[in-house]
Design an enzyme around this catalytic site. Structure first.
Site, PDB file in Angstrom:
ATOM      1  N   HIS A 217       0.937  -1.378  -0.012  1.00  0.00           N
ATOM      2  CA  HIS A 217      -0.125   0.083   0.020  1.00  0.00           C
ATOM      3  C   HIS A 217       0.778   1.339   0.167  1.00  0.00           C
ATOM      4  CE1 HIS A 217      -3.456   2.572   1.397  1.00  0.00           C
ATOM      5  NE2 HIS A 217      -2.496   3.333   1.891  1.00  0.00           N
ATOM      6  N   GLU A 218       2.028   1.282   1.039  1.00  0.00           N
ATOM      7  CA  GLU A 218       2.578   2.404   0.931  1.00  0.00           C
ATOM      8  C   GLU A 218       3.423   2.749  -0.234  1.00  0.00           C
ATOM      9  OE1 GLU A 218       2.221   4.753   3.371  1.00  0.00           O
ATOM     10  OE2 GLU A 218       0.798   3.171   4.317  1.00  0.00           O
ATOM     11  N   HIS A 221       1.781   4.906  -2.793  1.00  0.00           N
ATOM     12  CA  HIS A 221       1.867   6.232  -2.369  1.00  0.00           C
ATOM     13  C   HIS A 221       3.175   6.741  -2.879  1.00  0.00           C
ATOM     14  CE1 HIS A 221      -1.738   6.683  -0.460  1.00  0.00           C
ATOM     15  NE2 HIS A 221      -1.239   6.008   0.866  1.00  0.00           N
ATOM     16  N   HIS A 227      -5.199   7.876  -2.044  1.00  0.00           N
ATOM     17  CA  HIS A 227      -6.103   6.613  -1.402  1.00  0.00           C
ATOM     18  C   HIS A 227      -7.262   6.582  -2.610  1.00  0.00           C
ATOM     19  CE1 HIS A 227      -4.447   7.272   2.845  1.00  0.00           C
ATOM     20  NE2 HIS A 227      -4.011   6.095   2.071  1.00  0.00           N
TER      21      HIS A 227
END
Length: 478
Positions: A217-218, A221, A227
């Site tokens: 997930h990170e 980014h 998101h």
């Protein structure tokens, strides 16, 4: 593509406007303080917004809270209520939900395809080799669907630095201890570095916080993704403890990252034009009990056994360790040989209710009771409900939960009537499963809601999300 492709800027780099939330009688002062800090951190006023846009914005003091409620599929009221507080308390990524623009003036993407990363330190919770493996697999999630490559460097400068730290750690965005914020990462415009909260219990499985899931997930980014509001996508801000063995990148994530970087080189046509994002193939439903794609039509108990329905069959299990026995429905209920849509048992009355279309049957053992089938309108459903998708009975409260479409009802078995205040949207109370339920089951204080080949476990009293597993995890498959 429901995605916010934005330059991810953390709250410490912003002028965080204090949101005003409308207090309700059952919300304590402590809850109000917590919610205010949450909104300041995750729904800040972006400095990138132009003065003209800021002037045109709503002056409603509850606007930010409404934005948060809409993002998470809650009832949009602008009021701080228990459901909203429950979402606020869930473990999540530390990157704020940014404004709803499709792109940002400063494009959040790397200008090269071959990126390097370094691991600055290790968590003592895991073996170093397991940390290395989790990080490598997390990068592979993105390299599999883009032309990007990720190579680790040792002892020298790297494009993206990865580190574990607790509380204040030098970037003016301190972590908050166990739970709450798990990690955060910067966009390419700010270097892409990723930080993981050392106060979490990092793990390779679901006994702690799974490092692979959070890292993947990170790194989204780090590559420029914001998101997503799509439940089940990797870039949804809440942490979902799903088994990494069954991880599959959501189509929404694929569309987002390929919007920035395009598909892998071998997916491009000769003209150099990117091909459309790959479609996730539709797989025919399976009736093999150990096929990970298996999805159930209904689940219930019957005199101490658990029954799992699929098409014209059901599996019987008389104990958690027992082997599941596949049985034709016609052997028990010939009138329902083609399958059922939903089922539940009222143990005190030794009665199982079976639903098919707009009809339902009451049966004791395998004996259909006189007067059945009946129309589901008899239970109090409105005329536009064509079928019941799932049902679960709570023996403690004597209430039955019915799921149909994107809503659910609660039925009082003692009063033989639907309760007031229903139907409610499934997403309003059962966060994480999405808008539809295929089957439902209540067992020892746990709600099990099935959607496709996944089952979502909730605490019955609080509706708090606990875990996600494969639907056939009941079958002791190796």
């Amino acid at each position: 593509m429901k995605r916010f492709l934005l330059m991810v800027v953390l709250c410490g780099a912003l002028s965080c406007a204090l949101p005003i939330v409308q207090e309700m009688e059952h919300i304590s002062e402590k809850d109000m303080e917590f919610a205010t800090k949450y909104m300041e951190k995750y729904y800040p006023e972006s400095e990138s917004i132009t003065p003209d846009l800021r002037r045109r914005r709503s002056t409603d003091p509850s606007d930010k809270l409404q934005q948060m409620q809409e993002f998470f599929g809650l009832k949009v009221t602008g009021n701080l209520d228990p459901s909203t507080l429950d979402v606020m308390r869930k473990p999540r990524c530390g990157v704020p939900e940014t404004e709803k623009f499709s792109t940002f003036a400063m494009s959040p993407k790397w200008g090269k395809k071959d990126l390097t990363y370094s691991i600055q330190n290790y968590t003592p919770d895991m073996h170093q080799a397991d940390v290395d493996d989790a990080i490598e697999r997390a990068w592979k999630v993105w390299s599999d669907v883009t032309p990007l490559t990720f190579s680790r460097v040792y002892g020298g400068p790297a494009d993206i630095e990865i580190s574990f730290a607790a509380r204040s750690h030098g970037d003016y965005i301190p972590f908050d201890g166990p739970g709450g914020e798990l990690a955060h990462a910067y966009s390419p415009a700010f270097g892409g570095n990723a930080h993981f909260d050392e106060d979490e219990n990092w793990s390779t499985d679901l006994q702690g916080t799974n490092l692979f899931l959070v890292a993947a997930h990170e790194f989204g980014h780090s590559l420029g993704l914001g998101h997503s509001s799509v439940w089940g996508s990797l870039m949804f801000p809440m942490y979902h403890p799903s088994d990494p063995k069954y991880f599959r990148l959501h189509r929404d994530d694929i569309e987002g990252i390929q919007y920035l970087y395009g598909p892998p080189e071998n997916d491009r046509v000769s003209s150099g034009t990117p091909t459309p994002p790959p479609k996730i193939p539709t797989v025919a439903p399976s009736t093999d009990s150990c096929d990970s794609r298996l999805a159930f039509d209904a689940v219930t108990t019957l005199r101490g056994e658990s029954l799992f329905f699929k098409d014209s069959f059901f599996w019987r299990k008389n104990s958690p360790s027992a082997e599941a026995v596949k049985t034709p429905i016609s052997e028990f209920w010939p009138a329902l040989s083609s399958g059922v849509d939903a089922a539940y048992e009222v143990e005190d009355d030794d009665t199982v209710f079976l639903f098919k279309g707009r009809k339902y049957w009451a049966t004791k053992g395998n004996i259909i009771q006189p007067g059945f089938p009946k129309n589901i309108l008899h239970l109090g459903f409105p005329g536009n409900v064509k079928k019941v998708d799932g049902a679960a009975y709570d023996g403690y409260s004597k209430k039955t939960y019915f799921f149909s479409g994107n809503k659910y009802w609660r039925y009082d078995e003692a009063k033989n009537s639907m309760e007031e205040g229903y139907p409610r949207k499934i997403t309003a109370d059962f966060h994480g499963i999405g808008p539809k339920v295929d089957a439902a089951f209540l067992d020892y204080g746990r709600f099990y809601l099935f959607n496709g080949s996944n089952q979502y476990e909730f605490d019955y009293r609080t509706k708090r999300f606990l875990a996600i597993k494969k639907s056939n995890s009941w079958f002791n498959c190796q």
